[in-house]
Design a protein around this motif. Structure first.
Motif, PDB file in Angstrom:
ATOM      1  N   THR A  40       0.795  -1.317  -0.071  1.00  0.00           N
ATOM      2  CA  THR A  40      -0.091  -0.113   0.020  1.00  0.00           C
ATOM      3  C   THR A  40       0.931   1.435   0.008  1.00  0.00           C
ATOM      4  OG1 THR A  40      -0.109   0.015   2.474  1.00  0.00           O
ATOM      5  CG2 THR A  40      -1.993  -1.247   1.111  1.00  0.00           C
ATOM      6  N   LEU A  41       0.266   2.221  -0.599  1.00  0.00           N
ATOM      7  CA  LEU A  41       0.893   3.596  -0.517  1.00  0.00           C
ATOM      8  C   LEU A  41       0.261   4.546   0.410  1.00  0.00           C
ATOM      9  CD1 LEU A  41       1.293   3.997  -4.483  1.00  0.00           C
ATOM     10  CD2 LEU A  41       2.913   3.231  -2.862  1.00  0.00           C
ATOM     11  N   VAL A  42       0.974   5.063   1.054  1.00  0.00           N
ATOM     12  CA  VAL A  42       0.540   6.198   2.315  1.00  0.00           C
ATOM     13  C   VAL A  42       0.696   7.633   1.760  1.00  0.00           C
ATOM     14  CG1 VAL A  42       0.534   7.270   4.606  1.00  0.00           C
ATOM     15  CG2 VAL A  42       0.575   4.670   3.986  1.00  0.00           C
ATOM     16  N   GLU A  43      -0.420   8.629   1.489  1.00  0.00           N
ATOM     17  CA  GLU A  43      -0.358   9.708   1.120  1.00  0.00           C
ATOM     18  C   GLU A  43      -0.828  10.921   2.345  1.00  0.00           C
ATOM     19  OE1 GLU A  43      -2.531  12.283  -2.291  1.00  0.00           O
ATOM     20  OE2 GLU A  43      -3.284  10.573  -1.787  1.00  0.00           O
ATOM     21  N   CYS A  44       0.015  11.802   2.506  1.00  0.00           N
ATOM     22  CA  CYS A  44      -0.269  12.860   3.192  1.00  0.00           C
ATOM     23  C   CYS A  44      -1.122  13.945   2.805  1.00  0.00           C
ATOM     24  CB  CYS A  44       1.093  13.447   4.140  1.00  0.00           C
ATOM     25  SG  CYS A  44       2.007  12.298   5.224  1.00  0.00           S
ATOM     26  N   LEU A  45      -2.099  14.348   3.399  1.00  0.00           N
ATOM     27  CA  LEU A  45      -3.113  15.457   2.663  1.00  0.00           C
ATOM     28  C   LEU A  45      -3.221  16.451   3.784  1.00  0.00           C
ATOM     29  CD1 LEU A  45      -5.760  13.030   1.678  1.00  0.00           C
ATOM     30  CD2 LEU A  45      -3.974  13.969   0.183  1.00  0.00           C
ATOM     31  N   ASP A  46      -3.251  17.869   3.241  1.00  0.00           N
ATOM     32  CA  ASP A  46      -3.758  18.974   4.141  1.00  0.00           C
ATOM     33  C   ASP A  46      -5.315  18.889   4.258  1.00  0.00           C
ATOM     34  OD1 ASP A  46      -4.657  19.902   1.501  1.00  0.00           O
ATOM     35  OD2 ASP A  46      -3.197  21.535   1.576  1.00  0.00           O
ATOM     36  N   GLY A  47      -5.857  19.964   4.699  1.00  0.00           N
ATOM     37  CA  GLY A  47      -7.170  20.065   4.980  1.00  0.00           C
ATOM     38  C   GLY A  47      -8.156  19.979   3.584  1.00  0.00           C
ATOM     39  N   SER A  48      -7.500  20.786   2.632  1.00  0.00           N
ATOM     40  CA  SER A  48      -8.293  21.103   1.448  1.00  0.00           C
ATOM     41  C   SER A  48      -8.086  19.648   0.596  1.00  0.00           C
ATOM     42  CB  SER A  48      -7.554  22.139   0.588  1.00  0.00           C
ATOM     43  OG  SER A  48      -8.298  22.309  -0.611  1.00  0.00           O
ATOM     44  N   ALA A  49      -6.973  19.087   0.574  1.00  0.00           N
ATOM     45  CA  ALA A  49      -6.887  18.093  -0.234  1.00  0.00           C
ATOM     46  C   ALA A  49      -7.707  16.728   0.660  1.00  0.00           C
ATOM     47  CB  ALA A  49      -5.580  17.236  -0.432  1.00  0.00           C
ATOM     48  N   SER A  50      -7.771  16.743   1.825  1.00  0.00           N
ATOM     49  CA  SER A  50      -8.441  15.560   2.635  1.00  0.00           C
ATOM     50  C   SER A  50      -9.984  15.908   2.241  1.00  0.00           C
ATOM     51  CB  SER A  50      -8.391  15.773   4.244  1.00  0.00           C
ATOM     52  OG  SER A  50      -7.203  15.722   4.413  1.00  0.00           O
ATOM     53  N   ALA A  51     -10.535  17.235   2.096  1.00  0.00           N
ATOM     54  CA  ALA A  51     -12.083  17.262   1.918  1.00  0.00           C
ATOM     55  C   ALA A  51     -12.205  16.924   0.438  1.00  0.00           C
ATOM     56  CB  ALA A  51     -12.364  18.795   1.822  1.00  0.00           C
ATOM     57  N   GLY A  52     -11.318  16.906  -0.360  1.00  0.00           N
ATOM     58  CA  GLY A  52     -11.566  16.487  -1.703  1.00  0.00           C
ATOM     59  C   GLY A  52     -11.423  14.807  -1.742  1.00  0.00           C
ATOM     60  N   ALA A  53     -10.894  14.334  -0.749  1.00  0.00           N
ATOM     61  CA  ALA A  53     -10.698  12.622  -0.874  1.00  0.00           C
ATOM     62  C   ALA A  53     -11.835  12.278   0.215  1.00  0.00           C
ATOM     63  CB  ALA A  53      -9.343  12.413  -0.404  1.00  0.00           C
TER      64      ALA A  53
END
Length: 213
Positions: free
Chosen positions: A7-20
């Motif tokens: 698996t690949l782990v991706e770090c996200l900020d708030g905006s990117a998290s909202a998009g995901a």
């Protein structure tokens, strides 16, 4: 998909998290339907109404684990606690003022961490936890864990967390254990064996509950 697939782990900020959000929601809904949580569709909907508000915080951090073809298998998120957080007010017994002091940087609140069943036992939870905290300035991490989730508690202890009290994080909630990780000493903690973690998620998934600020 195999259980052992990388698996690949991706770090996200708030905006990117909202998009995901759909990916976070898929993991959350599946994992938190399991005992001892038994969350309903209404519970999930309420969680993600709060999620949308939380992702607007400048300091929000999220991480997603996906298979090579993009299927979500795990997630975690949280943010530093502000000076007016109500988290400490939920404890059944007060703690010293110095312990509950918050300044927006001192303590990272771990809101959720979850891994879907077929992908447990292969280190995904530990990678999510490490990625979520990487680069943060917080000297400690705070979370609530359901006492019925023995595997979650074992994983947290293996990562260096210790119980500092009990709380009812929201009205009508079961009594939860409040656990704290001192990051100034976490390097000495034994790495978690993911075989210890199961139930709703490898390391939790735990809920300081979004009703807190």
């Amino acid at each position: 998909m195999t259980q052992k697939e990388n698996t690949l782990v991706e770090c996200l900020d708030g905006s990117a998290s909202a998009g995901a959000e759909d990916a976070f929601r898929l993991v959350y809904a599946e994992v938190f339907a399991e005992p001892p949580y038994n969350e309903t569709e209404d519970d999930v909907a309420a969680t993600f109404r709060r999620f949308r508000s939380q992702t607007r915080k400048r300091t929000f951090r999220g991480v997603l684990a996906r298979t090579g073809d993009g299927e979500p298998v795990g997630m975690a998120y949280g943010y530093p606690l502000g000076p007016r957080t109500r988290w400490w007010d939920q404890l059944t017994r007060p703690v010293p003022d110095d312990m509950r002091r918050e300044d927006g940087h001192r303590t990272f609140g771990l809101m959720e961490i979850a891994v879907r069943g077929p992908w447990r036992g292969h280190g995904t939870a530990g990678r999510l936890h490490a990625a979520l905290l990487a680069g943060t300035e917080a000297e400690r991490v705070l979370l609530n864990v359901h006492p019925g989730s023995k595997a979650a508690q074992a994983a947290y202890r293996a990562w260096g967390y210790r119980k500092i009290g009990e709380a009812r994080p929201w009205e009508g909630a079961d009594l939860h254990d409040v656990m704290l990780l001192d990051r100034t000493t976490e390097a000495t903690a034994r790495p978690a064996d993911d075989s210890e973690a199961g139930g709703r998620g490898e390391a939790g998934p735990e809920r300081p509950r979004r009703r807190q600020s």
